[in-house]
Design a protein around this motif. Sequence first.
Motif, short mmCIF file in Angstrom:
data_model
loop_
_atom_site.label_atom_id
_atom_site.label_comp_id
_atom_site.label_asym_id
_atom_site.label_seq_id
_atom_site.Cartn_x
_atom_site.Cartn_y
_atom_site.Cartn_z
N SER A 150 21.01 41.70 69.67
CA SER A 150 21.48 40.55 68.80
C SER A 150 21.41 41.61 68.02
O SER A 150 20.41 42.92 68.39
CB SER A 150 21.05 39.50 68.75
OG SER A 150 21.05 38.09 69.06
N TYR B 222 15.04 38.81 61.66
CA TYR B 222 16.34 37.96 61.57
C TYR B 222 17.71 38.15 62.60
O TYR B 222 17.40 39.79 62.63
CB TYR B 222 17.04 37.39 60.73
CG TYR B 222 15.84 36.38 59.97
CD1 TYR B 222 15.19 35.14 60.00
CD2 TYR B 222 15.43 36.80 58.67
CE1 TYR B 222 14.52 34.32 58.84
CE2 TYR B 222 13.91 36.40 57.91
CZ TYR B 222 14.24 35.16 58.31
OH TYR B 222 13.12 34.33 57.32
N SER B 223 18.34 37.55 62.81
CA SER B 223 19.07 38.13 63.28
C SER B 223 20.70 37.72 62.97
O SER B 223 20.63 37.00 62.15
CB SER B 223 19.81 37.67 65.28
OG SER B 223 20.05 36.35 65.69
N ASN C 65 20.45 34.18 62.00
CA ASN C 65 19.39 32.87 62.69
C ASN C 65 18.27 33.77 63.19
O ASN C 65 18.08 35.21 63.14
CB ASN C 65 20.65 33.41 64.65
CG ASN C 65 19.63 32.29 65.04
OD1 ASN C 65 19.19 32.11 66.08
ND2 ASN C 65 20.79 31.41 65.11
N SER C 66 16.98 32.64 63.48
CA SER C 66 15.47 33.62 63.32
C SER C 66 15.77 34.03 65.23
O SER C 66 14.79 34.18 65.69
CB SER C 66 14.84 32.39 63.71
OG SER C 66 14.79 30.58 63.96
N LYS C 67 16.29 33.67 66.34
CA LYS C 67 16.45 33.74 67.56
C LYS C 67 16.88 35.58 67.41
O LYS C 67 18.23 36.03 67.54
CB LYS C 67 17.19 33.12 68.45
CG LYS C 67 17.14 33.68 69.82
CD LYS C 67 18.09 32.85 70.67
CE LYS C 67 17.31 33.32 72.24
NZ LYS C 67 18.23 32.46 73.49
N SER D 32 17.91 38.22 70.96
CA SER D 32 18.14 37.48 72.48
C SER D 32 18.96 38.76 73.06
O SER D 32 19.69 39.99 71.76
CB SER D 32 19.01 36.45 72.73
OG SER D 32 20.37 35.68 71.74
N GLN E 81 23.50 34.98 73.22
CA GLN E 81 23.20 34.04 73.49
C GLN E 81 22.69 33.39 72.62
O GLN E 81 21.32 32.87 71.94
CB GLN E 81 21.93 34.00 74.92
CG GLN E 81 21.79 34.89 75.70
CD GLN E 81 20.13 35.43 76.17
OE1 GLN E 81 19.55 35.77 75.74
NE2 GLN E 81 20.34 35.70 77.83
N TYR E 82 23.62 33.18 71.78
CA TYR E 82 23.62 32.55 70.46
C TYR E 82 22.87 31.24 70.35
O TYR E 82 23.12 30.43 71.50
CB TYR E 82 24.72 32.57 69.88
CG TYR E 82 24.84 31.22 68.80
CD1 TYR E 82 23.80 32.13 67.36
CD2 TYR E 82 25.87 30.55 68.10
CE1 TYR E 82 24.32 31.50 66.05
CE2 TYR E 82 25.37 29.59 67.06
CZ TYR E 82 24.98 30.21 65.90
OH TYR E 82 24.81 29.67 64.95
N ASP E 83 21.89 30.80 69.49
CA ASP E 83 21.39 29.56 69.64
C ASP E 83 21.50 28.96 68.46
O ASP E 83 21.16 28.90 67.29
CB ASP E 83 19.86 29.29 70.12
CG ASP E 83 19.43 27.72 70.11
OD1 ASP E 83 19.86 26.51 69.48
OD2 ASP E 83 18.53 28.24 70.48
N LYS F 167 18.96 27.22 65.39
CA LYS F 167 17.73 28.92 64.95
C LYS F 167 18.89 28.88 63.59
O LYS F 167 17.57 29.71 63.97
CB LYS F 167 17.64 29.76 66.31
CG LYS F 167 16.81 29.21 67.55
CD LYS F 167 15.65 28.93 66.63
CE LYS F 167 14.86 28.40 68.71
NZ LYS F 167 13.87 27.96 68.27
#
Length: 181
Positions: free
Chosen positions: A84, A105-106, A121-123, A125, A129-131, A134
């Motif tokens: 990311s 962040y991402s 986004n807070s994840k 990876s 692998q986007y969520d 988040k």
Amino acid sequence: MKTIPSFLLKTSLVVLMSFSITIGTLAQDRANDEPRTSPNATVSQTIGTTDITITYGRPAVNDRTIFGDLVPYGEVWRTGANESTALVVSDDVTIEGNELEAGTYSLYTVPGKDKWTIIINSKLSWGTQYDKSKDVLRFTVEPQDTDFIERLLFYFEDVTNESATVVLRWDTTKVPFTINI
């Protein structure tokens, strides 16, 4: 005894956080010592006393059609290659009118012909692998046509003590967004 100025402590912390994120991710996900097809890069800018750092993979055009083909319109893109794209802010900021707390962040995007959605986004990876759960914030900006550039590039322009414009640039597309402190 001399004390270290707070801006030096914050700058050191941001650089160490960014470095440890990148090294930690590489250690987990890199299985060899070969050079990357899309090398990593890091760009930092201080706005007032706030440090902004972006770490990302730099894919090349390689005679491909990028936006609307390799990177489809209307779909979430990791906005770089490999891990990311990491955005680290040392203090609370406002991005395009949206408040963002200090942190790591991402950065993802949803490219479009006439508008792009920027996603914080807070994840962090590997790969895609986007969520969506988040997501911290989303906002839209308008892309601009520009001169060709082979490798993806992030940089800062219009820097003042209160704001700066982050520019994502690749192929013949430029996507700016403004950060205020």
